[in-house]
Motif scaffolding. Structure first.
Motif, mmCIF file in Angstrom:
data_model
loop_
_atom_site.group_PDB
_atom_site.id
_atom_site.type_symbol
_atom_site.label_atom_id
_atom_site.label_comp_id
_atom_site.label_asym_id
_atom_site.label_seq_id
_atom_site.Cartn_x
_atom_site.Cartn_y
_atom_site.Cartn_z
ATOM 1 N N ASN B 200 34.735 22.326 10.670
ATOM 2 C CA ASN B 200 35.429 22.866 11.837
ATOM 3 C C ASN B 200 34.708 22.482 13.132
ATOM 4 O O ASN B 200 35.349 22.102 14.115
ATOM 5 N N THR B 201 33.365 22.558 13.104
ATOM 6 C CA THR B 201 32.599 22.177 14.297
ATOM 7 C C THR B 201 32.841 20.706 14.630
ATOM 8 O O THR B 201 32.997 20.339 15.802
ATOM 9 N N MET B 202 32.874 19.870 13.604
ATOM 10 C CA MET B 202 33.119 18.442 13.826
ATOM 11 C C MET B 202 34.472 18.235 14.499
ATOM 12 O O MET B 202 34.616 17.397 15.395
ATOM 13 N N LEU B 204 35.943 20.382 16.446
ATOM 14 C CA LEU B 204 35.880 20.907 17.806
ATOM 15 C C LEU B 204 35.197 19.960 18.786
ATOM 16 O O LEU B 204 35.413 20.055 19.991
ATOM 17 N N VAL B 205 34.345 19.070 18.268
ATOM 18 C CA VAL B 205 33.655 18.154 19.196
ATOM 19 C C VAL B 205 34.408 16.824 19.338
ATOM 20 O O VAL B 205 33.881 15.876 19.915
ATOM 21 N N GLY B 206 35.617 16.763 18.790
ATOM 22 C CA GLY B 206 36.454 15.588 19.042
ATOM 23 C C GLY B 206 36.446 14.520 17.967
ATOM 24 O O GLY B 206 36.927 13.407 18.201
ATOM 25 N N ALA B 207 35.903 14.848 16.783
ATOM 26 C CA ALA B 207 35.929 13.855 15.692
ATOM 27 C C ALA B 207 37.315 13.845 15.050
ATOM 28 O O ALA B 207 37.921 14.909 14.887
ATOM 29 N N THR B 208 37.800 12.669 14.725
ATOM 30 C CA THR B 208 39.111 12.585 14.062
ATOM 31 C C THR B 208 38.937 12.989 12.591
ATOM 32 O O THR B 208 37.827 12.932 12.056
ATOM 33 N N TYR B 211 37.359 10.310 10.486
ATOM 34 C CA TYR B 211 35.916 10.156 10.722
ATOM 35 C C TYR B 211 35.132 11.251 9.991
ATOM 36 O O TYR B 211 34.071 10.995 9.425
ATOM 37 N N ILE B 212 35.687 12.471 10.010
ATOM 38 C CA ILE B 212 35.007 13.589 9.327
ATOM 39 C C ILE B 212 35.043 13.369 7.817
ATOM 40 O O ILE B 212 34.062 13.596 7.112
#
Lengths: 236, 294
Positions: B200-202, B204-208, B211-212
């Motif tokens: 979820n944090t990933m 929130l910082v704009g990772a697609t 990518y995650i």
């Protein structure tokens, strides 16, 4: 001045029959520092979630960093979040990697490729938040104030148009809180729109900005002459 | 509050222990699957071996000439269904019978009552009662053949039982494959579940999402690979143990099939682990943040 956040007669919440907030209308411009205050469960966090596309608006028009939040596609949300950074009360750092890796993850995830440029940017933001010597510490090795400064550094990496902060000093002692507000105030002065949800009314007085209040299921603005009002009573 | 070295070491140990328990869980499931795979792959060989042991006996008329006998054997050997033929002379047949009935049976029978014969074995795929009947009909008109003997009921029962065992093993294999899929999926889901807030944090910082997902998928594939190697090591150890306990066990092993089994275990391990990771990560990528706490 550019309008960065635009709300026009918006209903916010999870159920159209019982919205948390109704008839919400306000704007936030580039470089503005706006505080949102209000009682617990008044809908402050829900309003913030609407701004970073965690929940869609139930009614009305919301435009954040040129993205229409009623029409934004799921695939576009990561790109919105590169222009809108969020700072949380509980920090939400990646606990399995150090400060450098936390910042590097954001840069790589948002398309940076050159190691030298990435290192330079990490150095810049860490210097900006005063954590140059903590680059290789794990989050659990930092104090709450330091972790929150790492979160702010992370938020600054991609030079966002807007920073949303959800009670950023909720878990911090008064000294650390003061440092964080000072930092947010400085960032806003550099041209980034800053929207801060807070209960910390002492800081509201110290670091001036526009103040919105969540009350009676809507948002109203408190003008400067009203600052004499007892903020504590408003937020209880 | 910064942690001391001992606490850091403890955290590292916990991470390693959680990772290795996932690996071992997947490896054990793959080991069980590989055991069933081993039985299924060898079942065909074993059933062929058993089928080819069953044959029929052509009893010859007395005083058949050597040349006629060889002619008859050649005709049999030339048949597509026939794997082998063996001539058993009257003396040899009598000796064999004496082993079963005791030496004094010749005295009781007042001479050798057993005629010369040809033992015929069919290839496994032709060892059905229909083929036995077909050959019997072909041979019955032959001037040198006295009678043809085979146990029709035994052949039918054998074929039915082999078919039943094959279906049972196939069913068991499919069932275990299903159970393995569920167990591996659950193990990986739990491992990804513990990282749901990180995912979820990933976001929130704009990772697609792609990518995650990527590092999770790569780690999942690697986990599957390592787990399958552990499963292969366990299976090899088990086979080594059997070789020590059962004499000549290794003779019955088909190393080509064993190689195929090892390769299949690696591919299945990687595939199951990767697919399970994909679905587990996707679940948390598409979940509402408030539901992460439930």
């Amino acid at each position: 001045m550019d309008i960065k956040i635009y709300f026009d007669d918006v209903s916010v919440g999870y159920d159209l029959q019982e919205p948390v907030l109704e008839h919400v209308s306000f704007t936030v411009q580039q470089g503005e520092l706006v505080y949102l205050i209000g009682k617990t469960a008044a809908g402050k966090s829900s309003l913030l979630k609407t701004m970073y596309a965690e929940i869609p608006p139930l009614e009305g028009k919301v435009v954040v960093a040129d993205y229409d939040m009623s029409e934004i596609k799921k695939s576009k949300i990561p790109f919105l979040r590169r222009k809108v950074s969020v700072v949380f009360q509980d920090f939400q750092l990646l606990p399995d990697r150090n400060v450098h890796e936390n910042l590097l993850f954001v840069l790589k995830a948002t398309g940076w490729t050159k190691p030298i440029e990435m290192q330079e940017r990490i150095n810049e933001v860490l210097a900006q938040v005063g954590l140059f010597d903590k680059e290789y510490k794990m989050p659990h090795q930092l104090s709450g104030g330091e972790q929150q400064r790492v979160v702010i550094a992370r938020a600054l990496l991609n030079k966002p148009e807007i920073i949303l902060a959800d009670e950023p000093t909720g878990n911090l002692d008064p000294d650390s809180s003061d440092e964080i507000f000072k930092l947010l105030h400085t960032i806003a002065q550099s041209g980034c729109a800053m929207f801060v949800v807070t209960h910390n009314y002492h800081m509201l007085k110290k670091y001036s900005g526009r103040t919105l209040q969540c009350t009676n299921n809507t948002i109203t603005e408190i003008f400067e002459q009203e600052h004499a009002i007892d903020f504590g009573a408003l937020m209880e | 509050m910064p942690l001391n070295k001992r606490q850091n070491k403890l955290i590292q140990q916990r991470i390693i222990s959680s990772y290795s328990s996932t690996l071992i869980s997947i490896a054990l499931v793959l080991f069980i699957l590989s055991l069933v795979g081993l039985i299924i792959l060898n079942e065909h060989k074993i059933s062929n071996h058993v089928k080819e042991k069953v044959g029929f006996t052509i009893f010859l008329k007395e005083h058949v000439k050597e040349a006629d006998l060889q002619g008859l054997r050649k005709r049999l050997d030339a048949m597509e269904m026939v794997k082998s033929t063996e001539f058993v002379s009257a003396e040899e047949a009598s000796k064999r019978l004496a082993v079963t009935l005791g030496k004094d049976y010749i005295d009781l029978a007042q001479g050798n009552p057993v005629p010369p014969s040809i033992e015929v074995r069919l290839f496994a795929e032709f060892a059905t009662s229909e083929n036995f009947i077909k050959i019997e009909q072909q041979m019955q008109g032959n001037e040198y053949v006295d009678t043809i003997h085979y146990d029709r009921l035994h052949i039918q029962t054998l074929n039915t039982n082999i078919k039943r065992i094959s279906f049972f093993l196939l069913g068991l294999g499919l069932l275990l494959f299903g159970i393995s899929t569920v167990l591996i999926h659950n193990t990986i889901r739990l491992s990804v579940y513990s990282k749901r807030f990180i995912i979820n944090t990933m976001q929130l910082v704009g990772a697609t999402n792609a990518y995650i997902r990527q590092p999770f998928i790569l780690r999942g594939a690697f986990q599957g690979f390592v787990s399958s190697l552990i499963a292969i090591a366990l299976l090899s150890g088990f086979l080594f143990f059997l070789q020590k306990e059962i004499k000549d066990f290794i003779k019955y092993l088909d190393f080509e099939l064993l190689g195929i089994l090892f390769l299949s275990i690696i591919l299945i391990g990687i595939a199951l682990s990767t697919i399970a990771t994909y679905f587990a990560v996707n679940r948390f990528l598409n979940i509402h943040k408030d539901d992460l706490y439930i």
